[in-house]
Design an enzyme around this catalytic site. Structure first.
Site, PDB file in Angstrom:
ATOM      1  N   ARG A   1     112.839  53.659  48.004  1.00  0.00           N
ATOM      2  CA  ARG A   1     112.776  52.540  49.519  1.00  0.00           C
ATOM      3  C   ARG A   1     112.477  51.346  48.646  1.00  0.00           C
ATOM      4  NH1 ARG A   1     110.654  52.350  54.236  1.00  0.00           N
ATOM      5  NH2 ARG A   1     110.608  54.920  55.481  1.00  0.00           N
TER       6      ARG A   1
ATOM      7  N   GLU B   1     115.836  55.645  63.113  1.00  0.00           N
ATOM      8  CA  GLU B   1     115.265  56.029  64.179  1.00  0.00           C
ATOM      9  C   GLU B   1     115.726  54.670  65.721  1.00  0.00           C
ATOM     10  OE1 GLU B   1     111.002  57.384  64.647  1.00  0.00           O
ATOM     11  OE2 GLU B   1     110.941  56.967  66.213  1.00  0.00           O
TER      12      GLU B   1
ATOM     13  N   LYS C   1     107.634  48.513  60.240  1.00  0.00           N
ATOM     14  CA  LYS C   1     108.450  48.281  61.281  1.00  0.00           C
ATOM     15  C   LYS C   1     107.113  48.164  62.045  1.00  0.00           C
ATOM     16  CE  LYS C   1     112.340  51.316  61.922  1.00  0.00           C
ATOM     17  NZ  LYS C   1     112.528  52.527  62.445  1.00  0.00           N
TER      18      LYS C   1
HETATM   19  P1  ATP Z   1     109.549  52.185  59.221  1.00  0.00           P
HETATM   20  O1  ATP Z   1     108.605  54.057  58.238  1.00  0.00           O
HETATM   21  O2  ATP Z   1     109.235  51.470  58.014  1.00  0.00           O
HETATM   22  O3  ATP Z   1     108.893  52.157  60.193  1.00  0.00           O
HETATM   23  P2  ATP Z   1     111.526  54.324  58.969  1.00  0.00           P
HETATM   24  O4  ATP Z   1     112.038  54.332  57.550  1.00  0.00           O
HETATM   25  O5  ATP Z   1     110.880  55.869  59.214  1.00  0.00           O
HETATM   26  O6  ATP Z   1     110.963  52.983  59.435  1.00  0.00           O
HETATM   27  P3  ATP Z   1     114.357  54.997  60.749  1.00  0.00           P
HETATM   28  O7  ATP Z   1     114.789  54.288  61.167  1.00  0.00           O
HETATM   29  O8  ATP Z   1     114.221  56.583  60.024  1.00  0.00           O
HETATM   30  O9  ATP Z   1     113.013  53.565  59.540  1.00  0.00           O
HETATM   31  O10 ATP Z   1     115.064  54.590  58.510  1.00  0.00           O
HETATM   32  C1  ATP Z   1     116.802  54.837  58.937  1.00  0.00           C
HETATM   33  C2  ATP Z   1     117.452  55.431  57.504  1.00  0.00           C
HETATM   34  O11 ATP Z   1     116.526  54.099  56.903  1.00  0.00           O
HETATM   35  C3  ATP Z   1     115.910  56.341  56.549  1.00  0.00           C
HETATM   36  O12 ATP Z   1     116.762  56.972  56.209  1.00  0.00           O
HETATM   37  C4  ATP Z   1     115.299  56.153  56.141  1.00  0.00           C
HETATM   38  O13 ATP Z   1     114.765  56.830  55.070  1.00  0.00           O
HETATM   39  C5  ATP Z   1     115.527  54.657  55.380  1.00  0.00           C
HETATM   40  N1  ATP Z   1     115.054  53.498  54.955  1.00  0.00           N
HETATM   41  C6  ATP Z   1     113.880  52.729  55.632  1.00  0.00           C
HETATM   42  N2  ATP Z   1     113.106  51.934  55.259  1.00  0.00           N
HETATM   43  C7  ATP Z   1     113.882  51.412  53.994  1.00  0.00           C
HETATM   44  C8  ATP Z   1     113.444  51.081  53.008  1.00  0.00           C
HETATM   45  N3  ATP Z   1     112.958  50.252  53.025  1.00  0.00           N
HETATM   46  N4  ATP Z   1     114.248  51.345  51.958  1.00  0.00           N
HETATM   47  C9  ATP Z   1     115.289  51.866  51.477  1.00  0.00           C
HETATM   48  N5  ATP Z   1     116.476  52.811  53.032  1.00  0.00           N
HETATM   49  C10 ATP Z   1     114.688  52.811  53.978  1.00  0.00           C
HETATM   50 MG    MG Z   2     111.882  56.931  59.540  1.00  0.00          MG
END
Ligand code: ATP
Ligand code: MG
Length: 564
Positions: A261, A36, A271
């Site tokens: 994760r 995102e 984030k």
């Molecule tokens: P956050 O919830 O920390 O703000 P997010 O996971 O919503 O971040 P996205 O931009 O939606 O952020 O993430 C893109 C992809 O990266 C998603 O498929 C998510 O599952 C994966 N991802 C995000 N954080 C992690 C992590 N700590 N370990 C592995 N994969 C991750």
């Molecule tokens: Mg997300």
């Protein structure tokens, strides 16, 4: 390529191999990475990137980059650009397969209309509060909306008017008609569209209704022909909903597989929290070298290869585990040790004068660029009778087994000569200002002239040739292993380490560092791995960031375990 599932594979690769063996997708493997664009990528994302691009590459497949840009109020072009740059930097390539959920807004809308026509979606005119209350809880079933049985024609008309902008935000929304008593809350008539009179960074003012993430995500996977949709565990409960939408629409069905994760000690990866550190000035932007963002890590001197090797090594799991950041640093050191040129830098200088050095003589000595890489060759380093050495390498009252400089103790200057300190000069405050020493001309290059041994080897720079520079000694941002564990609200900030950045001005650098390009990585001998700062290093203004110290706590731990 094997067709039998191999059992030394992680569970995702096993499932992919099973699908290949059964012909479920005709042997096709097509994954995607779906960020995102509401922030910068961090090392957790690196794990997801390495996995999705890695699996695709291993099975001769493809991996798309797709921006999940369904939320117009939080997303920006700046992030879109930075994310692409970061994925490329990590070493992955999506070819011409760059997608945006917003590319599919019309198609999603048309599919929503189809569901309304089928009688499995309806416009709900309850207020957002009513919708929330009537959803029930884990223990209490939800209550049907009074608008749930609206006739199809009325729903179609209302949806069209929603899209045309006839209603205010919150006046109504489109919901799937599934089951308000479903044990999985995500299946209780989830919202598909809500009204948001906001400008979207790509579609402008074309839309005033936007798809919910859950309505968009699975279909985007399907539209792109994704076979294996790899995502983190929090989406496990959403999978039945994604499958339901796909089945109702009768379109290509990708298979979602969830993994845990990445979490790291001494690190926060949310984030929202990272944004807070940027906004309150704790760090100097998203690319601050202490940030776990890919921008920050890049500026810190991390190599993409080290991050990939770490992600490969930890593999994937079905349960949440926290990895030791020392393991990541271990992979970083391994890579830097192989690849970084060595240089000599004195971080806290004191003068060392050779009283027996011929006046005005400059000796150009050969220094090895990288003992791990013979191809890296040698360079010339000027040696004179006035040098700088580390203040900490001299002891007036040396303890037993002290092998470095002390009065009367012979020491090797690396690539230089054997020297012996004879006396020290102090200022009025008793602080040492100069060490006076003699040298053995026969030890040129640092080799023993007659088989006599010295125990210590120290680094140095010639005073008249040295370049002044700034060193930024970065350390972990948090002082405790689990900064967010057992704290409430802003409590995690109390765990910020006080000394995560120490600036050393007045370091003395080997002259060849004057021409280092921003981003160039080095090992400063005996001091640590450093990188020329991407933002502030320039001609006439050397600024180097410490990537990581030399001592590898992970390797020592492993050695200890092996001994036990
Ligand atoms: P956050 O919830 O920390 O703000 P997010 O996971 O919503 O971040 P996205 O931009 O939606 O952020 O993430 C893109 C992809 O990266 C998603 O498929 C998510 O599952 C994966 N991802 C995000 N954080 C992690 C992590 N700590 N370990 C592995 N994969 C991750
Ligand atoms: Mg997300």
């Amino acid at each position: 390529m094997t067709t039998e599932p191999r059992d030394n594979l992680d569970f995702i690769r096993q499932e992919v191999e099973k699908d290949n063996a059964s012909g479920r997708y005709g042997g096709r493997v097509h994954t995607r990475f779906p960020p995102e664009p509401n922030g910068y990528l961090h090392v957790g994302h690196a794990k997801a990137i390495c996995l999705s691009f890695g699996v695709a590459a291993e099975y001769g497949g493809l991996c798309n980059l797709r921006f999940d840009d369904t939320n117009p109020t939080k997303e920006e072009q700046e992030y879109v650009d930075a994310i692409q740059d970061d994925v490329r930097w990590l070493g992955f390539d999506w070819g011409d397969r760059l997608f945006f959920a917003s590319d599919f807004f019309q198609r999603l809308y048309d599919d929503a209309v189809r569901l309304v026509q089928k009688g499995v979606a309806y416009v709900d005119s309850q207020s957002p509060e009513e919708i929330r209350t009537n959803r029930g809880s884990l223990y209490v079933p939800g209550r049907d909306s009074p608008y749930r049985n609206r006739p199809v024609a009325e729903n179609l008309e209302l949806l069209e008017r929603m899209r045309a902008g006839d209603f205010d935000e919150g006046a109504c929304c489109l919901r799937a008609r599934i089951d308000m008593a479903h044990p999985n809350m995500n299946m209780r008539d989830p919202i598909m569209y809500r009204i948001r009179k906001a400008r979207h960074h790509r579609t402008g003012d074309t839309w005033c209704i936007y798809p919910m993430y859950d309505w968009a995500h699975g279909q985007c996977d399907s539209y792109e022909g994704i076979t294996h949709s790899l995502c983190t565990l929090e989406f496990e409960n959403h999978r039945p909903l994604y499958d339901w939408f796909i089945e109702q629409l009768g379109i290509h069905a990708p298979r979602q597989i969830e993994f845990a994760r990445l979490q790291l000690t001494y690190t926060v990866l949310s984030k929202r929290k990272l944004l807070e550190l940027v906004q309150d000035g704790t760090v100097d932007g998203w690319d601050d070298p202490r940030m776990p963002t890919l921008r920050g890590m890049r500026r810190r001197g991390y190599t993409p290869a080290a991050i990939r090797a770490f992600c490969d090594h930890i593999g994937i799991a079905k349960f949440d585990a926290i990895h030791d950041v020392a393991l990541l640093e271990h992979f970083l050191r391994e890579d830097l040790n192989r690849t970084s040129p060595r240089r000599m830098v004195v971080t806290d200088p004191v003068e060392l004068v050779l009283t027996d050095w011929p006046a005005g003589k400059v000796d150009e000595l050969d220094a090895v660029n990288n003992p791990e890489d013979p191809g890296a060759g040698t360079r010339k380093v000027p040696f004179t009778g006035r040098l700088f050495v580390e203040r900490d390498d001299f002891r007036e009252n040396a303890p037993r087994k002290w092998h470095r400089l002390a009065i009367g103790q012979e020491v090797r200057l690396r690539y230089g000569y054997y020297v012996t300190v004879r006396e020290v000069e102090k200022d009025a405050d008793g602080r040492i200002v100069q060490l006076r020493a003699t040298h053995d001309p026969a030890s040129r290059g640092g080799d023993s002239p007659d088989g006599r041994k010295v125990r210590g080897t120290i680094h140095w720079v010639s005073a008249e040739h040295a370049v002044d520079g700034e060193l930024r000694l970065y350390d972990r941002l948090f002082a405790v292993e689990h900064p967010t564990r057992g704290v409430e609200g802003d409590g995690w900030k109390a765990h910020l380490a006080p000394d995560s950045l120490v600036v050393r001005r007045g370091a003395k650098l080997e002259p060849s560092l004057r021409d280092a390009e921003p981003g160039a990585r080095f090992q400063f001998e005996r001091v640590g791995y450093f990188v020329a700062d991407l933002r502030d290093h320039g001609p006439g203004q050397p600024v180097f960031d410490r990537t990581v110290a030399l001592k590898d706590s992970w390797a020592r731990l492993e050695a200890k375990l092996a001994d036990a």
